[in-house]
Every structure is written in C-alpha cells, then in structure tokens.
Design a protein around this motif. Structure first.
Motif, mmCIF file in Angstrom:
data_model
loop_
_atom_site.group_PDB
_atom_site.id
_atom_site.type_symbol
_atom_site.label_atom_id
_atom_site.label_comp_id
_atom_site.label_asym_id
_atom_site.label_seq_id
_atom_site.Cartn_x
_atom_site.Cartn_y
_atom_site.Cartn_z
ATOM 1 N N ARG A 19 0.886 -1.163 0.156
ATOM 2 C CA ARG A 19 0.055 -0.071 0.063
ATOM 3 C C ARG A 19 0.908 1.246 0.144
ATOM 4 N NH1 ARG A 19 -5.122 -1.042 4.212
ATOM 5 N NH2 ARG A 19 -6.019 -2.712 2.927
ATOM 6 N N HIS A 20 0.398 2.285 -0.965
ATOM 7 C CA HIS A 20 1.150 3.558 -0.705
ATOM 8 C C HIS A 20 -0.118 4.765 -1.125
ATOM 9 C CE1 HIS A 20 1.101 3.545 -5.098
ATOM 10 N NE2 HIS A 20 1.384 2.233 -5.016
ATOM 11 N N ASP A 21 0.399 5.962 -0.904
ATOM 12 C CA ASP A 21 -0.270 7.187 -1.199
ATOM 13 C C ASP A 21 -0.529 7.613 -2.606
ATOM 14 O OD1 ASP A 21 2.102 8.072 -0.827
ATOM 15 O OD2 ASP A 21 1.544 9.607 0.598
ATOM 16 N N GLY A 22 0.064 6.885 -3.634
ATOM 17 C CA GLY A 22 0.386 7.399 -4.937
ATOM 18 C C GLY A 22 -0.692 7.992 -5.674
ATOM 19 N N ILE A 23 -1.905 7.716 -5.297
ATOM 20 C CA ILE A 23 -3.283 7.934 -5.618
ATOM 21 C C ILE A 23 -3.280 9.483 -5.645
ATOM 22 C CG2 ILE A 23 -4.608 7.993 -3.654
ATOM 23 C CD1 ILE A 23 -5.672 7.372 -7.205
ATOM 24 N N GLY A 24 -2.541 10.233 -4.539
ATOM 25 C CA GLY A 24 -2.552 11.711 -4.495
ATOM 26 C C GLY A 24 -1.654 12.284 -5.661
ATOM 27 N N ARG A 25 -0.892 11.522 -6.475
ATOM 28 C CA ARG A 25 -0.252 12.121 -7.693
ATOM 29 C C ARG A 25 -0.902 12.179 -8.796
ATOM 30 N NH1 ARG A 25 3.766 9.477 -9.438
ATOM 31 N NH2 ARG A 25 3.584 7.436 -8.442
ATOM 32 N N LEU A 26 -2.294 11.570 -8.995
ATOM 33 C CA LEU A 26 -2.991 11.306 -10.168
ATOM 34 C C LEU A 26 -3.592 12.773 -10.602
ATOM 35 C CD1 LEU A 26 -4.463 9.121 -11.581
ATOM 36 C CD2 LEU A 26 -6.532 9.522 -10.411
#
Length: 338
Positions: A19-26
């Motif tokens: 899991r990571h918070d990469g969706i914030g870079r979308l």
C-alpha cells in the motif's frame, strides 16, 4: 521498497502488493472525463461532442451541401461512417452555429423501442403516490396524485417527443447508432418522422376534463411543457441526425424519407483541428508525430479519432516514456480479428 525508475514515475498502480499514497499524484482528468462539475451538461464531457470540437468542426463542400439540403427540405439526415469520424459531432456543430440550443440525444441499443423516444407514463409511480397519500395524516388533500389534473406529473417525454414540441426554431435531435436497434425500430419511426406529430393516449382520454385540455408534463431536457388535447405537433420540424456505423442495412422506406451523408476518414487538417479543440494549440503541435503515425495506420486499419486523443493526453502526462509504444498500446485497431 525500491524507488520507481524515472520511466516508471508516471505509474500510479505499481503492482508491488504494497500500500502507498500514490493516488495523490493522479493528475486532473481529461476534460471529457471530468465528472467533478455535476452542474455541467453530461454531453460536454463525451468525446466527440465537446462544444469546442463542434465549433471547430469544418465540413467539406459535399457535406455542407447535404446538411443544408436537410435543413431546407425538413428531412432527417442519415449519417454513416466508421466509428470516430465525427457523425455525432455534426449534430452539435449545427446546433452550436445556428443557436438551436442543446442537442437532444437518443442513444439506441438493441432493446430501444419507439415508445422510449416518444414518452413514458409511469402508472406504477402514480398508484404508489395515491396509496401513500391515502394513508397520510389528514387524508388526500391538494395535489391529489389520483386527480385528473395530476396526470402530467407522471408523463415524461423522450428525446424524440421533446424534439417534436412546437417551437419557433427547430430543435436538433441526435438518434445515435440506429444500426444497433431492433429490426422493427427503423420502420416504427417512419410515421412519426413523416407526420411530425404523435398522440399520448393517456392524455387524450382525459383531455376534456383538463383545464383548456392542457396537461403539463416534463420534457427530456427537464423543463415543464404544456401538451394540448393529448397530442404533440411540431411547428418547425426538428433537424434530425440519425447515425450508423454501417453494421446493417435500413429499409428502403426509411432511406426514402432521409437524406444520406457518408463521412470518410478525417484528413490530417481535420484531425489536427480535433486535437486543438480538445487539448489546445501547444499540445497539438507537440503531438504532430502521433497524428502522422495515426494517419499512416488509418490507411489500412480501422481507428477512431478519440483513441488518438486519449493517446496524446496520456503521453503528455508521462514525459520520458516511449511515446510511440504507449500510443500504439492505446490506439488499437477496431477491426482486429477476434
């Protein structure tokens, strides 16, 4: 966890099982897939019907003549061609240039019937409202759903029915992908397209009991309109565009009532205008190589212009990647053997 390589920095989902918070870079979505502004007409999001594309659409001489002939003769226009050549855009271009309001779109599927296009009477909802009102404290009062005057609250005109409402200017109606319909629909359309009117039996039966014979119903565009004596009669015949991907033939009786326009593959100039309308001049210039590659492939493959638009938008979000490889992944031929 190892850091992604520069070429993989555009990847949001990495397939690493962590899991990571990469969706914030979308990044922000393409304009045609932006659902955040719910007050906008959904049609402005669809590929091929964005207002800027409609305004930028430039027909050839023959296309221009056939469109104007349909306007003069008040005849439906049957537009055929491969997917993505601008068939639906034509309707929006006419509506935009002539100030005819929002296009009424009737998407056709195999289960579509003429009734879907004309109107729907929701008798079940009315019965439920009557039952609810009867058990409400104080019983039935003003606005009784069982009264004759309330019948219009349960009738909603479809896109075709709305297009045939009397008006000073013709409405534009897009009957999209008629070739997907059941075999009966093209024949069922004949009388309505010829006469420019239709009856609503539920209103005809009670018209003599309504004030001035008028019922107020809801149109496909959400407005409330008056229907007199249970009949809808156009004053100006709508500009009707029927589109087909040429997956079937139509009966001669329908062809006789329509003017036919076949759209070929877009040339380089029209394709570039399409990209500029959606993504701007700078992006269009930067994607000249992808446009050229698309043109070369389209000589032997069935491709859609909106595939090119997707490819240009995504490659612009992922600099440093193999643009041609990514574009080829997105622009896949539509006539690929299955």
């Amino acid at each position: 966890m190892s850091e992604p390589s520069p070429a993989g920095e555009w990847l949001i989902f990495r397939g690493a099982g962590e899991r990571h918070d990469g969706i914030g870079r979308l990044p922000a979505p393409p304009p045609w897939r932006d659902f955040r502004e719910r007050d906008r007409d959904a049609e402005t999001r669809r590929l091929g019907v964005h207002r800027s594309r409609a305004a930028a659409w430039r027909p050839g001489a023959e296309e221009l003549e056939v469109v104007n002939a349909a306007l003069y003769l008040r005849r439906p226009l049957l537009v055929t061609g491969a997917p993505g050549v601008g068939k639906s855009t034509l309707a929006h271009a006419v509506a935009d240039e002539l100030g005819l309001g929002a296009v009424l779109r009737w998407p056709v599927v195999s289960r579509t019937t003429l009734q879907d296009g004309l109107y729907r009477y929701d008798a079940i909802a009315r019965l439920q409202d009557v039952q609810i009102a009867a058990h409400a404290p104080g019983g039935v009062g003003p606005g009784d759903p069982g009264s004759v005057e309330s019948i219009g609250d349960y009738i909603r005109l479809g896109p075709l029915g709305t297009a045939l409402l009397p008006s000073d200017k013709p409405r534009v109606l897009l009957i999209d992908e008629l070739d997907k319909s059941d075999i009966d629909l093209p024949n069922d359309l004949l009388n309505v397209l010829e006469e420019g009117e239709f009856a609503i039996p539920e209103l005809e039966r009670v018209a003599h009991r309504l004030p001035d014979g008028v019922a107020r119903v809801r149109a496909a565009d959400g407005t409330r309109v008056d229907v007199r004596d249970g009949r809808v009669r156009c004053a100006e015949f709508p500009f009707v565009v029927l589109t087909s991907n040429q997956e079937r033939d139509f009966p001669a009786a329908l062809m006789r009532r329509c003017l036919h326009l076949e759209l070929g593959r877009p040339d380089r100039e029209r394709l570039a205008a399409f990209v500029r309308a959606h993504l701007g001049e700078d992006r269009a210039e930067a994607a000249a190589d992808l446009v050229q590659r698309f043109m070369e492939r389209s000589r032997t493959e069935m491709l859609a212009a909106d595939q090119l638009l997707n490819a240009i938008h995504l490659t612009g979000q992922a600099p440093g990647l193999d643009r041609e490889r990514l574009a080829d992944l997105l622009v896949q031929r539509l006539d690929r053997p299955r």
